[in-house]
Design a protein around this motif. Structure first.
Motif, PDB file in Angstrom:
ATOM      1  N   ARG A  88      13.256  15.867 -21.201  1.00 46.11           N
ATOM      2  CA  ARG A  88      12.605  17.042 -21.760  1.00 46.11           C
ATOM      3  C   ARG A  88      11.113  16.911 -21.519  1.00 46.11           C
ATOM      4  N   GLN A  89      10.375  17.983 -21.716  1.00 47.86           N
ATOM      5  CA  GLN A  89       8.925  17.961 -21.516  1.00 47.86           C
ATOM      6  C   GLN A  89       8.249  18.296 -22.833  1.00 47.86           C
ATOM      7  N   ASP A  90       7.244  17.488 -23.214  1.00 50.05           N
ATOM      8  CA  ASP A  90       6.596  17.719 -24.497  1.00 50.05           C
ATOM      9  C   ASP A  90       5.421  18.683 -24.368  1.00 50.05           C
ATOM     10  N   ALA A  91       4.744  18.928 -25.476  1.00 50.33           N
ATOM     11  CA  ALA A  91       3.672  19.930 -25.499  1.00 50.33           C
ATOM     12  C   ALA A  91       2.493  19.544 -24.623  1.00 50.33           C
ATOM     13  N   GLU A  92       2.325  18.250 -24.346  1.00 49.18           N
ATOM     14  CA  GLU A  92       1.238  17.790 -23.481  1.00 49.18           C
ATOM     15  C   GLU A  92       1.649  17.740 -22.013  1.00 49.18           C
ATOM     16  N   GLY A  93       2.875  18.136 -21.716  1.00 51.81           N
ATOM     17  CA  GLY A  93       3.344  18.154 -20.339  1.00 51.81           C
ATOM     18  C   GLY A  93       4.013  16.868 -19.884  1.00 51.81           C
ATOM     19  N   ARG A  94       4.101  15.879 -20.755  1.00 50.21           N
ATOM     20  CA  ARG A  94       4.740  14.615 -20.371  1.00 50.21           C
ATOM     21  C   ARG A  94       6.253  14.778 -20.335  1.00 50.21           C
ATOM     22  N   LEU A  95       6.882  14.185 -19.347  1.00 47.80           N
ATOM     23  CA  LEU A  95       8.336  14.120 -19.316  1.00 47.80           C
ATOM     24  C   LEU A  95       8.779  12.975 -20.213  1.00 47.80           C
ATOM     25  N   ILE A  96       9.705  13.254 -21.120  1.00 51.67           N
ATOM     26  CA  ILE A  96      10.242  12.260 -22.035  1.00 51.67           C
ATOM     27  C   ILE A  96      11.677  11.986 -21.594  1.00 51.67           C
ATOM     28  N   ALA A  97      11.986  10.717 -21.337  1.00 52.95           N
ATOM     29  CA  ALA A  97      13.293  10.393 -20.767  1.00 52.95           C
ATOM     30  C   ALA A  97      13.823   9.077 -21.303  1.00 52.95           C
ATOM     31  N   PRO A  98      15.082   9.049 -21.757  1.00 52.53           N
ATOM     32  CA  PRO A  98      15.705   7.768 -22.105  1.00 52.53           C
ATOM     33  C   PRO A  98      16.054   7.003 -20.835  1.00 52.53           C
ATOM     34  N   ALA A  99      16.002   5.687 -20.927  1.00 55.50           N
ATOM     35  CA  ALA A  99      16.303   4.870 -19.745  1.00 55.50           C
ATOM     36  C   ALA A  99      17.775   4.902 -19.391  1.00 55.50           C
ATOM     37  N   ALA A 100      18.649   5.124 -20.367  1.00 53.87           N
ATOM     38  CA  ALA A 100      20.084   5.238 -20.094  1.00 53.87           C
ATOM     39  C   ALA A 100      20.380   6.649 -19.607  1.00 53.87           C
ATOM     40  N   ALA A 101      21.206   6.760 -18.572  1.00 55.05           N
ATOM     41  CA  ALA A 101      21.508   8.071 -17.997  1.00 55.05           C
ATOM     42  C   ALA A 101      22.146   8.996 -19.029  1.00 55.05           C
ATOM     43  N   ASP A 102      23.069   8.483 -19.829  1.00 56.04           N
ATOM     44  CA  ASP A 102      23.729   9.262 -20.879  1.00 56.04           C
ATOM     45  C   ASP A 102      23.544   8.514 -22.185  1.00 56.04           C
ATOM     46  N   HIS A 103      22.360   8.661 -22.773  1.00 57.61           N
ATOM     47  CA  HIS A 103      21.979   7.745 -23.846  1.00 57.61           C
ATOM     48  C   HIS A 103      22.802   7.934 -25.106  1.00 57.61           C
ATOM     49  N   GLN A 104      23.357   9.119 -25.356  1.00 52.57           N
ATOM     50  CA  GLN A 104      24.096   9.334 -26.597  1.00 52.57           C
ATOM     51  C   GLN A 104      25.389   8.523 -26.643  1.00 52.57           C
ATOM     52  N   SER A 105      26.044   8.382 -25.500  1.00 60.04           N
ATOM     53  CA  SER A 105      27.284   7.614 -25.466  1.00 60.04           C
ATOM     54  C   SER A 105      27.117   6.273 -24.762  1.00 60.04           C
ATOM     55  N   ASP A 106      25.878   5.836 -24.605  1.00 55.46           N
ATOM     56  CA  ASP A 106      25.600   4.563 -23.941  1.00 55.46           C
ATOM     57  C   ASP A 106      26.145   3.399 -24.765  1.00 55.46           C
ATOM     58  N   THR A 107      26.854   2.480 -24.108  1.00 55.88           N
ATOM     59  CA  THR A 107      27.435   1.335 -24.815  1.00 55.88           C
ATOM     60  C   THR A 107      26.818   0.008 -24.389  1.00 55.88           C
ATOM     61  N   ALA A 108      25.741   0.033 -23.615  1.00 52.13           N
ATOM     62  CA  ALA A 108      25.129  -1.212 -23.142  1.00 52.13           C
ATOM     63  C   ALA A 108      24.537  -1.993 -24.311  1.00 52.13           C
ATOM     64  N   GLU A 109      24.720  -3.321 -24.282  1.00 54.92           N
ATOM     65  CA  GLU A 109      24.158  -4.186 -25.318  1.00 54.92           C
ATOM     66  C   GLU A 109      22.861  -4.851 -24.875  1.00 54.92           C
ATOM     67  N   ALA A 110      22.438  -4.605 -23.642  1.00 47.43           N
ATOM     68  CA  ALA A 110      21.177  -5.146 -23.130  1.00 47.43           C
ATOM     69  C   ALA A 110      20.577  -4.123 -22.178  1.00 47.43           C
ATOM     70  N   LEU A 111      19.256  -4.136 -22.089  1.00 46.21           N
ATOM     71  CA  LEU A 111      18.559  -3.152 -21.268  1.00 46.21           C
ATOM     72  C   LEU A 111      18.363  -3.597 -19.822  1.00 46.21           C
ATOM     73  N   GLY A 112      18.297  -4.880 -19.590  1.00 47.57           N
ATOM     74  CA  GLY A 112      17.943  -5.359 -18.261  1.00 47.57           C
ATOM     75  C   GLY A 112      16.447  -5.542 -18.145  1.00 47.57           C
ATOM     76  N   SER A 113      16.005  -5.928 -16.968  1.00 43.92           N
ATOM     77  CA  SER A 113      14.585  -6.174 -16.720  1.00 43.92           C
ATOM     78  C   SER A 113      13.777  -4.897 -16.938  1.00 43.92           C
ATOM     79  N   PHE A 114      12.721  -5.011 -17.734  1.00 43.02           N
ATOM     80  CA  PHE A 114      11.921  -3.830 -18.067  1.00 43.02           C
ATOM     81  C   PHE A 114      11.386  -3.114 -16.822  1.00 43.02           C
ATOM     82  N   PRO A 115      10.740  -3.798 -15.871  1.00 37.45           N
ATOM     83  CA  PRO A 115      10.227  -3.075 -14.690  1.00 37.45           C
ATOM     84  C   PRO A 115      11.342  -2.392 -13.899  1.00 37.45           C
ATOM     85  N   VAL A 116      12.489  -3.057 -13.784  1.00 35.49           N
ATOM     86  CA  VAL A 116      13.600  -2.476 -13.024  1.00 35.49           C
ATOM     87  C   VAL A 116      14.107  -1.207 -13.709  1.00 35.49           C
TER      88      VAL A 116
END
Length: 352
Positions: free
Chosen positions: A237-265
């Motif tokens: 989604r895009q906020d009032a300042e024009g920034r794109l806001i995005a979860p790192a998981a493709a489908d974050h609501q049903s995401d079942t991952a217990e670890a995120l992985g390397s932050f830069p990756v």
């Protein structure tokens, strides 16, 4: 005037503070972290009922949208918008089944063609053949919302770490913190992932899933995403300042991952997906927020009386959608106005 102690200053605790103060309670909030919390600050902030795990869950989430609208009527200026969601996380027969199922529940669904999509979202690169549009859905920064509700409630806020709950004659009487005791007539735990640890000494186990969440914000963009966009590879989604806001998981609501992985990756992969969705735009990383999301074991909210009198529990994902309605319903129950049928499937006792 009853004194209510709320543990937690995220959107759930803040919503409860606002509702209980409106009913005349003296409200104190105690929290380790600044107003707005940690999980709330890392939330994508999508307000919806198109995602649900049961029919009862759908009805609670749908009423959550109505509760958000009631809040914005009572408190103009809240950081809540209603752009609707353009959704094609599923395609073909699965998309049709989603539309049919939601329509049968009474949810507003519009079926869009490729031409319709291009008219609403001309900046989108990969244009699907069809999509669904959910006009009832909205967005809010839950941490900003929490801060606004705390301010409106007039609650006293104490920044301290709760070490344990206190009780006398089998009834909750407050909390012991690293700054000393806080006495109250009743206690509401809205401490997210910290809830289970506070309940364990009372002999109550609240099983929680390990669900780390990461949300990123980009540099400001021109208005390229006027809706909440849910695709098979990315929600954004895009906020009032024009920034794109995005979860790192493709489908974050049903995401079942217990670890995120390397932050830069993880961040670079999210940026790559955003650049694919919106080609020709200079999209770069600006900031991130990370937290463990408070997800009970069955994925459903927990709201209701705790294991001892005078103790109440409110922990859930997604608090962004559910906090205002759970606060309305729990505040009514705390004041013995009514037991809500909407909460019957979500009582803490189901884990006893």
């Amino acid at each position: 005037m009853a004194h209510t102690l709320i543990i937690g200053a995220g959107v759930v605790g803040a919503s409860l503070a606002h509702e209980l103060a409106a009913r005349g309670d003296q409200v104190t909030i105690v929290a380790t972290h600044p107003n707005g919390g940690v999980a709330s600050a890392a939330s994508f902030g999508w307000l919806n009922a198109s995602y649900y795990l049961s029919e009862a869950h759908y009805h609670l989430r749908h009423e959550g949208l109505a509760a958000h609208r009631r809040l914005t009527e009572r408190l103009p200026g809240l950081p809540t918008t209603w752009p609707g969601c353009l959704w094609f996380e599923a395609t073909g027969d699965a998309q049709e089944e989603t539309a049919t199922g939601l329509s049968a529940l009474g949810y507003k669904v519009e079926c869009l063609t490729k031409r319709d999509i291009a008219a609403r979202l001309p900046a989108l690169g990969p244009m699907p053949e069809t999509a669904l549009f959910f006009p009832e859905e909205g967005a809010a920064d839950p941490a900003d919302l929490a801060r606004a509700l705390i301010a409106a409630s007039g609650a006293k806020v104490i920044h301290a770490t709760v070490q344990s709950l206190t009780e006398a004659q089998g009834k909750a009487t407050g909390a012991l913190t690293d700054s000393g005791p806080i006495l109250a007539d009743r206690v509401v735990i809205a401490a997210g992932t910290g809830t289970a640890g506070l309940l364990r000494p009372l002999g109550y186990e609240l099983p929680m899933l390990k669900r780390p969440g990461l949300t990123i914000a980009t540099n400001p963009q021109p208005p390229i995403c006027p809706v909440i966009l849910a695709t098979p590879v990315q929600e954004v989604r895009q906020d009032a300042e024009g920034r794109l806001i995005a979860p790192a998981a493709a489908d974050h609501q049903s995401d079942t991952a217990e670890a995120l992985g390397s932050f830069p990756v993880v961040v670079n992969a999210t940026l790559t997906r955003l650049r694919t969705l919106f080609p020709g735009h200079e999209i770069h990383f600006a900031r991130q927020a990370m937290a463990l999301r408070p997800v009970p074991q069955d994925g459903l909210p927990v709201a209701g009386p705790g294991p001892i009198p005078g103790l109440w529990i409110a922990v859930m994902h997604s608090g962004a959608t559910l906090a205002p309605v759970v606060a309305e319903l729990l505040a009514a129950e705390i004041h013995e106005e009514a037991e809500s049928p909407l909460l019957q499937d979500f009582r803490p006792a189901r884990f006893a």
